[in-house]
Scaffold this motif. Sequence first.
Motif, PDB file in Angstrom:
ATOM      1  N   TYR A 239     -11.949   2.587  -5.265  1.00 20.47           N
ATOM      2  CA  TYR A 239     -10.856   2.534  -5.642  1.00 20.47           C
ATOM      3  C   TYR A 239     -11.146   2.645  -7.340  1.00 20.47           C
ATOM      4  O   TYR A 239     -11.816   1.863  -7.805  1.00 20.47           O
ATOM      5  N   GLN A 249      -6.637   5.282  -4.521  1.00 20.52           N
ATOM      6  CA  GLN A 249      -7.757   5.265  -3.440  1.00 20.52           C
ATOM      7  C   GLN A 249      -8.428   6.459  -3.636  1.00 20.52           C
ATOM      8  O   GLN A 249      -7.811   7.453  -3.611  1.00 20.52           O
ATOM      9  N   PRO A 319      -3.431   0.656  -3.029  1.00 20.56           N
ATOM     10  CA  PRO A 319      -3.903   0.381  -4.291  1.00 20.56           C
ATOM     11  C   PRO A 319      -2.767  -0.780  -5.135  1.00 20.56           C
ATOM     12  O   PRO A 319      -3.469  -1.461  -5.308  1.00 20.56           O
TER      13      PRO A 319
END
Lengths: 381, 425
Positions: A239, A249, A319
Amino acid sequence: MSATTCPSCGAELAADAKFCEGCGKPVGDPAAASGTPPAAAPDAASEDLGSGPISAPTHITPVATEAPPQGGRRPCVSCGGNVGPDQYCEQCGTKQPSERDHFREAPAPWVAGVCDRGIRHTRNEDAMALLASSTAGERAALVVLDGVSNTDDSDQASLAGARAAREVLRTPLPRGMGTPESRLSAVTSVFADAVKAANDAVVAITPEGSDHPPSATFVAAIVEGSTLTYANVGDSRAYWLPDGAPGVQLTVDDSAAQLQMEAGMSRLEAETGPQGHAITRWLGRDAPDLAPRVGERTLDAPGWVLVCSDGLWNYASEPEALVAQIAAAGTTEPGALALALTGFANAQGGQDNITVALARIDGQNADAAPTDKAEQKESDG
Amino acid sequence: MAEFTAAVYQNEFLPDGGTDVNAIVTIACSGAGTAGQTGGGSAGEIIIVDTSGSMGPQTMAAAKQAAQAALAEIVDGTWFAIVAGSDRAMLAFPKVSSGPGMVQMDAESRSQASEAIGAFVGSGGTAISTWLDLAVTLFASVPEVNQRHAILLTDGENREGSNKLDAAIRNATGVFQCDCRGAGTDWQVAEIRRIAQALLGTVDIIPQPEQMQAQFQEMMRTAMSRGVAEAQLRVWTPQGAQVLFVRQVSPTVEDLTDRRTDVDALIGSYPTGAWSDESRDYHVAVRVAAKAIGQEQLAARVQLALGTDVVTQGLVKATWSGDSELTAKIDQQVAHYTGQTELAAMIQEGLAAKAAGDEATATTKLGRAVKLAAETGNDEATSKLRKVVDVDDEKEGTVRLKRTIDKADEMALDTASTKTTRIKK
């Protein structure tokens, strides 16, 4: 290595000791162990404590144990108290994980990782291998392999694989012929070599006649100045999580869940469904296809490069969820953040092994960066 | 040099939310040597003989013989004294009135002591507190003696207020160990057991005068074989844990829970007295905070310490598991000694109820004892119980109190109630 201290606990040894009086573990010559990977390079001021004995019985000689940190054992993982030579905390009694069950690496102040057994699994089949230059943001390689449960010796295999890949990634990535395309193609070839080295190490450890040959996922990220390059096989992820901005990601999983998501299923439904953790590609003797997915990205802001196994993203796949946990941890020290994220996953249940590897990017290192565009590039091979 | 080993028997697996950890820790000693001969200080022995008026001529003659037999077992160099006890305690040997109240054994002192024993005459009452107090004074007069042991013979009930005896027992606790024997059937088992338990000794009945000599010889021989002067059982438990109990469960049941002294906040020390080449079992129960399934922790470190030196230790663990096949099992040793501990309680409570005239309670408790003795394979208890009750159904524990019971049999059942058997493999 001198034979005067125990490789497991650091206690002093008698000249001809076969076992450590402190921790009771056998004291072999580590160099004599088979399959010894190269020790961490001198620039990797490593806190890597090696592999130690493994909790579950295995068929092969464990990967050699590296020296413990100066001063012996770490404080208790639970209460911070002193840990006795029998690996139990002298204060709260908590059993300390073996070095294979919980290890940390911090090759430079801006790069660190934690690899932890979690709570539910009986052994740690995740592995990581990190390297970094001492200058912040200059160069780092973060490799994570997630050994597949229910295969023989996948704990051994994943660690050997991660270390083999790190050796391939030790030299700077090629620049290609000058165009982004040729660079990506050259880089892809290096990652293919790294995957092959990891795969060879995994296959080398496979017990003869094994019906369940060890297998593992693979993910690696290379920071070179402001360029981040990454590759994966399976469902371990990289990430990019810039400070105060939406994260992303980077890797695309080789998993049934990913296929379902591409077919329109929601992330939550796919990742928590019955096929949520079925991977479609992996490393190992029975690997279907070893070509990694490769991509790169320019790091143009301060933030974190995170490389992790599903033991973490099971509890924070989006994320934004990871960014929230990073904010909650409130630190810019990578070792502390890696511990905090591992602690978060364990607090959520620790259903799987957890690996968290981080590089802190301060966003000031544009000098060494290639002048590529900020968009993500990807290649299937 | 004495060597100690420890072995732990337990089921370390706890179910989700489980908190109580039980373990049997076997501690064995070898190479103990001889009391006072291992360089760690000197040994001292005091022989205390009841010389009250209740001692009949036959019993007195046997007691003299027994005391002389015990004297013969005391190794040369050992400090010793002979006390004659009635409603006051008299130092029969050495014949001194000040200074050290004990002398070292050699040919001369042995023959002089033997003469002093031969001159015992029965008269007066029984005030055991004064006997214990004198023994404390005598041991204190020879500071180099660090292994202190006495054997005490009485034939009658203590004729003084029980608080006097309690005070004397408290005063003697931790100063010396004392093995106690009762001659005939006119003494109180509970009273003498109280002395023996506090002073880390044994209690038994000697029904017939002719058995006395062999018993005394054996007792002193055992005392002389204890080359390890004093050891403490140490139990470390993690912060926040609670020690539910610490019991010696073999060779006899002795509850040590209340005898804890703190070494530090996490370590408690329990007295175990002197050791010969022998092995003892301890039952330790600890309550810890429940952890998540899959977690492991240490619930206790059970150690034996000589002074401040830990000579052996066993680890008692707790691992939380969701596998009910693992967590449901009770360790065989734990189950065995839990049964044996209840057996001792049932015998003592049953006999106490019988003495108080509560036949219904006595029948129930002794019935339960018969069942437990059979289940745990304690043949000695079974045979002693069968002299007190008629057994209708051993498996169910259905019994009837015998109409006529030999008093000595009943007392023998009582004194032997704390004796346990080891598990049959």
